[in-house]
Design an enzyme around this catalytic site. Structure first.
Site, short mmCIF file in Angstrom:
data_model
loop_
_atom_site.label_atom_id
_atom_site.label_comp_id
_atom_site.label_asym_id
_atom_site.label_seq_id
_atom_site.Cartn_x
_atom_site.Cartn_y
_atom_site.Cartn_z
N LYS A 25 0.81 -1.21 0.00
CA LYS A 25 0.00 0.00 0.00
C LYS A 25 0.85 1.27 0.00
CE LYS A 25 -1.93 0.53 3.77
NZ LYS A 25 -1.01 1.40 4.48
N LYS A 150 0.55 -6.29 -7.19
CA LYS A 150 1.62 -7.27 -7.43
C LYS A 150 1.26 -8.17 -8.62
CE LYS A 150 3.24 -6.96 -2.73
NZ LYS A 150 3.94 -7.56 -1.61
N ASP A 152 2.62 -8.05 -11.32
CA ASP A 152 3.90 -8.44 -11.93
C ASP A 152 4.37 -9.80 -11.41
OD1 ASP A 152 4.03 -6.81 -9.55
OD2 ASP A 152 6.23 -6.86 -9.71
N GLY A 441 -49.09 17.27 -16.74
CA GLY A 441 -48.41 18.24 -17.58
C GLY A 441 -48.19 17.66 -18.96
N SER A 515 -52.63 13.20 -18.29
CA SER A 515 -54.01 13.39 -17.79
C SER A 515 -54.55 14.78 -18.11
CB SER A 515 -54.09 13.12 -16.29
OG SER A 515 -53.04 13.74 -15.59
#
Lengths: 606, 302
Positions: A25, A150, A152, A441, A515
């Site tokens: 890390k 890791k 690799d 709407g 509506s």
């Protein structure tokens, strides 16, 4: 130094990097800082050479700051590192992963937006990594990134990567994790950290750095539930009484009605200032000072919230706690509990179970918690606290326990949603009263977009809700119906029937239907009772230009006739419960407007 | 009204710092703010003012004077305190041992202890301060990178890096026993460039030594030392007249200037981005050993 001198609009991203002693890390963080050019030459020159390859410096030493750490070659404490990426500033809390320092992981994780978890490709998912995943989920970190390091050393083998991903996903199913991602890397060689390298061609996703730069985090903020715990009262003279604090959730405007807990007195916000400058509104996580219209005597530890949306008040509640002291938990002992700005005495009245963080097994009949152990407890405080569950608001749902004798911080706590209303519990959220919220709407006015966002907001707050619209119905129960006037009426009627039944059982129904006829909507209102009408209003030209479903184009080409607003009338509501003008307000504003209305409307049972 | 729910990272850092400063005021009986006159102190004082506005700064400012600070720093300090009506305490170690230490020793651990650490501890004890707010940042040094925002000191003022209290969320444990104290670092999460950008954005006054100007200096032990009452050229030293400025400010005999043309804040920020060495590189006091800062901090240094 790459410091983005000209970009002041950088975002802040807080990450916690977690890995065990040998996962590499520190090397990964060192690599990130090194390859982005963020390490000063004098710091670099002070580094010892790497054991394995003498030409390379040991990047791990960049983060291992204390003498004891360098002597022992391990990381003891949380170290904070700072990175400037192209779009953001990144604060990295670098925490050790080995068992005896789990408390440091909780420390680093408590403020993080993202957990960066390292797994050694050679070892796969170890118990240690399971613990890290569990704690990340317990602390509610919104995003988790697994760097399988890791690569690799396993010949960059895709199968190894895929196997580990599968193991992690299997384990993570038992946890609450919102977002889980994987990247194969070699921190030592630099593959997929800042640059892609040439060994991982089979992997087409983002590099670690690109991921950190592009991760979307603004959506994680809770901008709805306004919470301002009072940190300090400012009284420079007799005429001024300002309440200072950090907004721990939501937003607030001048003129809004608020309630102060525990007195439940209500008043209005008279002024808001941020660092001495007057503002019309403020939001989390700003540090502010507010004044009230009325003279109210509130003090540190009390909470300001919007009148119809207040936190819980209780002196008995359940929580997960992580024990962090070498002296074990004593259930009979009194501890100091600090929550927001309030310190009160408490006892652990029940230790329900201890959680084995490696197996997630619940061990009942347990008497104590030792260093680094996690348990589910019931806590009783001497005076009530004002809180939300940790799940709902990390700031309003956390607490620490302090030993009165040693002053050590002995535990970190996360409050659970379920409430026990034993004895002096002052208030509890009443059960939800159902209702139908009807969005009407024109096609393209934004009904669906708004309702979908509102749906998410309500879900976040654990409010039972459901979406209904023409498409949803036609995809399921009414697939046999066409678009004739009769069929449309039938469709709306079925919708009304379903909405009514759902509402009767406490569900908030978000129904979006064009509506067009006033009469139909009035009939629904009569039938359903708790029916509110939201008018989503945008001029026809605006709707036409949006044309989300391509319908207006079809109308123009003559493929559709009797289209509402074009060649069929739309009768706008005469007095809607709320009108949202989507040609003027942004989506965010529209949703805020709705949520404010929703809170005032008070759908809860009282 | 269109509402934007977006804070830049500087605004977020500001909010966090104000929160920390207010929490110190609320939780401690007698806080003090350590004032070192440098750029970080200027930002810190600006945040302190914001935290309590419209009220006045509710605690005193303490400056530990070694007697070898730049004259420009001392006049800036006095001007600042007067202008803001702040309660300024200047404290100096007047003991013989400290008085004997001359400018040529300004880079030694011995000097730091007697001129800075010891008088600081004495002043804290004398006035009974239980919390001292300082402007240290975690990006300055790897020992500082591991220090908490609320950093506990026992009654001997000792920092125990291996037994620090876990610091969770923004929920700070401020409990201390009698005789103990807390060091508080509101700028923990700021970096050097953040400090300059904030100074620019908020139009904060800093000591003029930060801006490039023609100054007479000698080159000594790898540092450009400005000629003044404490630094005189040796016989074998050439006096240079160069455009230079200071990246950090400390005692005049141990703090070096850097050659620079940066005469404005914009130019300083631009220059900052081209640096490849850390700011502490211009301070002779940190060079004595690789873990110099941790040792000094354990003793009680800020």
């Amino acid at each position: 130094m790459n410091n983005n001198a000209n970009n002041r609009d950088l975002e802040l991203l807080r990450i916690v990097a977690i890995g065990s002693v040998d996962d590499g890390k520190s090397t990964l963080i060192g690599r990130l800082l090194h390859d982005t050019g963020l390490i000063y030459r004098d710091h670099l020159e002070a580094l010892p050479k790497s054991d394995t390859s003498p030409e390379e410096v040991d990047l791990a030493f960049l983060t291992d700051g204390l003498m004891a750490e360098q002597e022992q070659g391990i990381t003891i404490d949380v170290a904070y590192r700072y990175m400037a990426a192209s779009k953001r500033r990144i604060i990295i809390a670098d925490v050790p992963g080995h068992e005896q320092y789990t408390r440091n992981m909780v420390t680093g994780a408590s403020t993080a937006h993202l957990a960066l978890l390292l797994i050694d490709a050679r070892k796969g998912l170890l118990e240690q990594s399971k613990r890290h995943l569990f704690i990340s989920s317990l602390l509610g970190i919104p995003h988790i990134l697994i760097a399988i390091n890791k690569m690799d050393l396993v010949d960059y083998d895709e199968q190894v990567f895929q196997d580990i991903c599968r193991d992690v996903i299997d384990f993570a199913k038992k946890l609450k994790i919102r977002d889980l991602q994987f990247i194969p890397v070699s921190a030592l060689k630099g593959d997929m950290v800042v640059s892609r390298g040439d060994k991982l061609d089979w992997y087409t996703g983002r590099t670690i750095l690109t991921y950190l730069e592009t991760l979307e985090v603004t959506g994680d903020l809770n901008l709805i539930d306004f919470r301002l715990p009072i940190q300090l009262v400012l009284r420079p003279n007799q005429d001024y009484r300002g309440y200072a604090g950090t907004i721990e959730g939501g937003s607030v405007k001048v003129g809004e009605e608020v309630t102060i807990l525990p007195s439940k007195e209500t008043t209005r916000i008279k002024s808001i200032s941020v660092g001495g400058e007057k503002r019309k509104y403020a939001f989390t996580p700003q540090s502010v000072v507010v004044t009230f219209d009325d003279e109210i005597d509130a003090s540190r530890g009390e909470v300001i919230a919007r009148t119809n949306n207040i936190p819980h008040t209780a002196n008995v509640f359940e929580a997960f706690i992580c024990w962090m002291d070498s002296v074990r938990l004593e259930t009979k002992q009194t501890y100091i509990l600090k929550h927001c700005y309030k310190s009160t005495r408490c006892t652990i009245s029940t230790l329900e179970y201890k959680l084995n963080v490696n197996t997630l097994h619940r061990q009942k009949n347990t008497k104590t918690l030792k260093f680094n152990e996690i348990g589910r407890v019931q806590i009783e405080t001497s005076s009530p606290i004002f809180f939300d569950s940790y799940e709902q608001n990390r700031n309003m749902g956390n607490f620490i326990l302090v030993d009165e004798a040693t002053n050590h911080t002995v535990a970190a706590g996360m409050i659970l949603p379920k409430l026990h209303s034993k004895g002096s519990s002052l208030s509890q959220k009443p059960p939800q009263k159902g209702g139908v919220i009807w969005f009407t709407g024109l096609s393209g006015s934004g009904k669906t977009t708004i309702a979908d966002r509102v749906f998410k907001e309500l879900k976040k707050r654990n409010i039972p809700c459901e979406r209904l619209d023409g498409d949803i119905l036609r995809d399921s129960v009414t697939s046999h119906l066409g678009f004739s006037k009769k069929d449309r009426e039938l469709n709306v009627n079925i919708a009304g029937f379903l909405a009514e039944r759902l509402a009767a059982h406490g569900v908030i129904v978000l129904a979006t239907f064009i509506s067009p006829y006033r009469k139909d909507r009035e009939q629904l209102k009569e039938r359903i009772g708790n029916f509110t009408e939201i008018y989503v209003n945008a001029p026809l030209e605006v709707c036409r230009s949006r044309d989300v479903k391509g319908l207006y184009k079809q109308v123009q080409e003559g493929q559709i006739t009797s289209f509402t607003g074009v060649d069929s009338p739309y009768e706008p509501p005469e007095s809607p419960d709320l009108e949202i003008q989507t040609d003027q307000d942004s989506l965010d504003d529209s949703v805020s407007l709705f949520m404010e209305w929703f809170e005032k409307k008070n759908f809860s049972g009282n | 009204m269109s509402i934007k729910y977006y804070l830049s990272y500087l605004q977020q850092l500001e909010a966090e710092s104000i929160h920390i400063i207010r929490e110190t005021m609320a939780e401690f009986a007698k806080p003090v703010v350590l004032y070192s006159i440098g750029k970080d102190s200027s930002v810190l004082m600006h945040l302190v003012q914001k935290a309590f506005y419209p009220a006045k700064i509710p605690f005193p400012m303490l400056h530990i004077d070694t007697g070898y600070k730049f004259q420009e720093m001392i006049s800036f300090r006095d001007h600042y305190a007067k202008k803001n009506g702040a309660d300024l305490i200047v404290y100096k170690n007047e003991s013989d041992e400290a008085q004997h230490l001359g400018p040529d020793e300004a880079h030694t651990d011995h000097y730091i202890y007697h001129k800075k650490t010891k008088p600081l501890l004495e002043a804290l004890a004398k006035f009974g301060f239980d919390a001292a707010i300082g402007g240290a940042r975690r990006d300055e040094d790897k020992a500082r990178a591991k220090e908490r925002i609320f950093s506990h000191r026992n009654k001997f003022n000792v920092w125990d890096p291996k037994n620090q209290r876990p610091e969770l969320w923004h929920n700070y444990n401020c409990q201390i026993h009698k005789g103990e104290s807390m060091r508080v670092f509101p700028l923990s999460n700021w970096t050097e460039i953040d400090i300059w950008r904030y100074i620019k954005e908020e139009n904060i006054d800093v000591v003029p030594l930060y801006f490039a100007k023609k100054r007479k200096v000698v080159s000594r032990k790898g540092l450009y030392l400005m000629i003044n009452e404490f630094v005189q050229p040796h016989d074998d030293e050439e006096v240079l007249d160069i455009m230079c400025r200071y990246r950090t400010l400390g005692c005049s005999p141990s703090t070096g200037a850097i050659p620079s043309e940066a005469t404005t804040l914009d130019l300083i920020i631009e220059e900052m981005c081209s640096f490849d060495t850390s700011e502490r590189q211009t301070r002779a006091i940190d060079a004595t050993s690789s873990n110099a800062m941790e040792k000094k901090k354990r003793d009680g240094y800020f």
